[in-house]
Design a protein around this motif. Structure first.
Motif, PDB file in Angstrom:
ATOM      1  N   GLN A  59       0.837  -1.200   0.000  1.00  0.00           N
ATOM      2  CA  GLN A  59       0.000   0.000   0.000  1.00  0.00           C
ATOM      3  C   GLN A  59       0.869   1.247   0.000  1.00  0.00           C
ATOM      4  O   GLN A  59       1.664   1.465   0.911  1.00  0.00           O
ATOM      5  CB  GLN A  59      -0.927  -0.010   1.217  1.00  0.00           C
ATOM      6  CG  GLN A  59      -1.874   1.171   1.298  1.00  0.00           C
ATOM      7  CD  GLN A  59      -2.739   1.121   2.553  1.00  0.00           C
ATOM      8  OE1 GLN A  59      -2.342   0.550   3.567  1.00  0.00           O
ATOM      9  NE2 GLN A  59      -3.911   1.706   2.481  1.00  0.00           N
ATOM     10  N   THR A  64      -2.454   0.759  -4.319  1.00  0.00           N
ATOM     11  CA  THR A  64      -2.173  -0.464  -3.571  1.00  0.00           C
ATOM     12  C   THR A  64      -2.070  -1.608  -4.564  1.00  0.00           C
ATOM     13  O   THR A  64      -2.984  -1.822  -5.363  1.00  0.00           O
ATOM     14  CB  THR A  64      -3.277  -0.773  -2.545  1.00  0.00           C
ATOM     15  OG1 THR A  64      -3.318   0.269  -1.565  1.00  0.00           O
ATOM     16  CG2 THR A  64      -3.011  -2.098  -1.847  1.00  0.00           C
ATOM     17  N   TYR A  80      -5.158  -1.459  -7.028  1.00  0.00           N
ATOM     18  CA  TYR A  80      -6.230  -0.630  -6.488  1.00  0.00           C
ATOM     19  C   TYR A  80      -5.795   0.836  -6.444  1.00  0.00           C
ATOM     20  O   TYR A  80      -4.650   1.150  -6.125  1.00  0.00           O
ATOM     21  CB  TYR A  80      -6.591  -1.070  -5.068  1.00  0.00           C
ATOM     22  CG  TYR A  80      -7.303  -2.402  -4.989  1.00  0.00           C
ATOM     23  CD1 TYR A  80      -8.562  -2.585  -5.560  1.00  0.00           C
ATOM     24  CD2 TYR A  80      -6.725  -3.484  -4.313  1.00  0.00           C
ATOM     25  CE1 TYR A  80      -9.221  -3.802  -5.481  1.00  0.00           C
ATOM     26  CE2 TYR A  80      -7.381  -4.704  -4.230  1.00  0.00           C
ATOM     27  CZ  TYR A  80      -8.627  -4.856  -4.811  1.00  0.00           C
ATOM     28  OH  TYR A  80      -9.279  -6.064  -4.732  1.00  0.00           O
ATOM     29  N   ASN A  82      -6.483   4.000  -4.361  1.00  0.00           N
ATOM     30  CA  ASN A  82      -7.016   4.169  -3.009  1.00  0.00           C
ATOM     31  C   ASN A  82      -8.127   5.217  -2.922  1.00  0.00           C
ATOM     32  O   ASN A  82      -9.205   4.957  -2.376  1.00  0.00           O
ATOM     33  CB  ASN A  82      -5.881   4.526  -2.048  1.00  0.00           C
ATOM     34  CG  ASN A  82      -4.773   3.483  -2.061  1.00  0.00           C
ATOM     35  OD1 ASN A  82      -5.022   2.299  -2.260  1.00  0.00           O
ATOM     36  ND2 ASN A  82      -3.537   3.916  -1.868  1.00  0.00           N
ATOM     37  N   GLN A  85     -11.285   4.259  -4.908  1.00  0.00           N
ATOM     38  CA  GLN A  85     -11.845   2.963  -4.551  1.00  0.00           C
ATOM     39  C   GLN A  85     -12.215   2.166  -5.797  1.00  0.00           C
ATOM     40  O   GLN A  85     -13.293   1.575  -5.915  1.00  0.00           O
ATOM     41  CB  GLN A  85     -13.047   3.123  -3.612  1.00  0.00           C
ATOM     42  CG  GLN A  85     -12.677   3.785  -2.297  1.00  0.00           C
ATOM     43  CD  GLN A  85     -13.729   3.627  -1.214  1.00  0.00           C
ATOM     44  OE1 GLN A  85     -14.733   2.954  -1.391  1.00  0.00           O
ATOM     45  NE2 GLN A  85     -13.486   4.242  -0.063  1.00  0.00           N
ATOM     46  N   GLY A  87     -10.363  -0.560  -8.950  1.00  0.00           N
ATOM     47  CA  GLY A  87      -9.270  -1.497  -9.132  1.00  0.00           C
ATOM     48  C   GLY A  87      -9.218  -2.063 -10.540  1.00  0.00           C
ATOM     49  O   GLY A  87     -10.225  -2.074 -11.255  1.00  0.00           O
ATOM     50  N   GLN A 183      -9.205  -4.862   6.368  1.00  0.00           N
ATOM     51  CA  GLN A 183      -8.620  -4.064   5.285  1.00  0.00           C
ATOM     52  C   GLN A 183      -8.723  -4.807   3.956  1.00  0.00           C
ATOM     53  O   GLN A 183      -9.073  -4.214   2.923  1.00  0.00           O
ATOM     54  CB  GLN A 183      -7.170  -3.726   5.594  1.00  0.00           C
ATOM     55  CG  GLN A 183      -6.477  -2.911   4.510  1.00  0.00           C
ATOM     56  CD  GLN A 183      -7.141  -1.572   4.260  1.00  0.00           C
ATOM     57  OE1 GLN A 183      -7.182  -0.703   5.112  1.00  0.00           O
ATOM     58  NE2 GLN A 183      -7.695  -1.407   3.071  1.00  0.00           N
ATOM     59  N   TRP A 187     -10.782  -3.652   0.455  1.00  0.00           N
ATOM     60  CA  TRP A 187     -10.289  -3.654  -0.927  1.00  0.00           C
ATOM     61  C   TRP A 187     -11.180  -4.509  -1.813  1.00  0.00           C
ATOM     62  O   TRP A 187     -11.448  -4.161  -2.964  1.00  0.00           O
ATOM     63  CB  TRP A 187      -8.846  -4.163  -0.978  1.00  0.00           C
ATOM     64  CG  TRP A 187      -7.837  -3.171  -0.496  1.00  0.00           C
ATOM     65  CD1 TRP A 187      -7.834  -1.825  -0.725  1.00  0.00           C
ATOM     66  CD2 TRP A 187      -6.668  -3.442   0.294  1.00  0.00           C
ATOM     67  NE1 TRP A 187      -6.735  -1.245  -0.129  1.00  0.00           N
ATOM     68  CE2 TRP A 187      -5.999  -2.200   0.509  1.00  0.00           C
ATOM     69  CE3 TRP A 187      -6.118  -4.597   0.839  1.00  0.00           C
ATOM     70  CZ2 TRP A 187      -4.823  -2.102   1.231  1.00  0.00           C
ATOM     71  CZ3 TRP A 187      -4.945  -4.503   1.570  1.00  0.00           C
ATOM     72  CH2 TRP A 187      -4.300  -3.269   1.766  1.00  0.00           C
ATOM     73  N   PHE A 190     -14.047  -2.765  -3.495  1.00  0.00           N
ATOM     74  CA  PHE A 190     -13.811  -1.753  -4.524  1.00  0.00           C
ATOM     75  C   PHE A 190     -14.351  -2.243  -5.870  1.00  0.00           C
ATOM     76  O   PHE A 190     -14.312  -3.435  -6.164  1.00  0.00           O
ATOM     77  CB  PHE A 190     -12.311  -1.462  -4.673  1.00  0.00           C
ATOM     78  CG  PHE A 190     -11.703  -0.638  -3.566  1.00  0.00           C
ATOM     79  CD1 PHE A 190     -12.410  -0.318  -2.420  1.00  0.00           C
ATOM     80  CD2 PHE A 190     -10.400  -0.181  -3.675  1.00  0.00           C
ATOM     81  CE1 PHE A 190     -11.837   0.439  -1.398  1.00  0.00           C
ATOM     82  CE2 PHE A 190      -9.813   0.576  -2.668  1.00  0.00           C
ATOM     83  CZ  PHE A 190     -10.540   0.889  -1.530  1.00  0.00           C
TER      84      PHE A 190
END
Length: 237
Positions: A59, A64, A80, A82, A85, A87, A183, A187, A190
């Motif tokens: 990250q 990420t 991804y 961030n 949001q 990917g 976390q 992700w 997303f």
């Protein structure tokens, strides 16, 4: 990105890691600082390494990079963004140099470590840190590696001729499994687009912008490969 000349000592105190015997090496969050120097110029950025069993994520502020270690031993990457949001999902065949799990899982390729010379070992058990060095192709590598959790403590790459240096240093380790799984679940929520389908979605303002910035590409990913080269695909403009 320009990198740095700065000789640093990798023999650092292990006392701050004394309480980490109970860390689960497969479920952790490790916060790093990357400092790049070139002659008199210097810049730094943060990097967080996340491990969730067969998933690893790197990250950074904007992006990420997440990798899933599949049952067939292939590695599937997801990039991804961030703030948005969003990917991009890649197939293992769509990304160069992606099939080395150790470079993702511990930031330095195990093959590079194998080529290095062990200088000494500090501490025992969960406090054990191995200090390595290597000079190759004009670069000097120095690594302090926490063996119990397979984590880089400090890693520096120096090129005297180019007057560049990159230093990776560990600031903090957290093995709160609830935080880590939360976390990865975030992700997973997303909105993602398959890399192969980007051409059919050129009217998507987000995808158009990312293509223009060069963030969506067949990129090399990982951190340091067995040649000791930084493979930081996707964050150059």
């Amino acid at each position: 990105m320009k990198k740095a000349l700065l000789i640093i000592a990798t023999l650092v105190s292990t006392s701050s890691f004394a309480s980490q015997c109970d860390i689960d090496a497969k479920h952790l969050k490790a916060d790093y600082k990357i400092t790049n120097s070139h002659k008199a110029q210097q810049n730094s950025e943060s990097l967080t390494l996340w491990r969730n069993d067969q998933q690893v994520a790197h990250q950074r502020q904007v992006i990420t990079e997440l990798w899933q270690h599949l049952a067939n031993k292939q590695i599937r990457p997801i990039r991804y963004f961030n703030a948005q949001q969003r990917g991009i999902e890649y197939q293992p065949s769509e990304v160069r140099g992606v099939q080395n799990w150790s470079a993702k899982n511990q930031l330095v390729d195990a093959h590079l470590i194998e080529k290095m010379t062990l200088l000494n070992t500090q501490g025992t058990g969960c406090d054990e840190v191995k200090n390595y060095t290597l000079s190759e192709n004009g670069n000097d590598f120095n690594l302090a590696f926490i063996t119990q959790s397979n984590l880089v403590k400090t890693f520096s790459v120096t090129n005297k001729k180019a007057q560049t240096n990159t230093v990776l240093s560990l600031n903090n380790v957290n093995s709160n499994k609830a935080e880590i799984t939360a976390q990865f679940a975030k992700w997973d929520r997303f909105q993602t687009t398959d890399y192969a389908d980007i051409g059919d979605n050129e009217n998507d303002p987000f995808l158009a912008k990312m293509i223009n910035l060069g963030f969506i590409e067949h990129s090399a990913t990982g951190f340091y490969n067995q040649q000791g080269k930084a493979i930081q695909g996707g964050h150059h403009h």
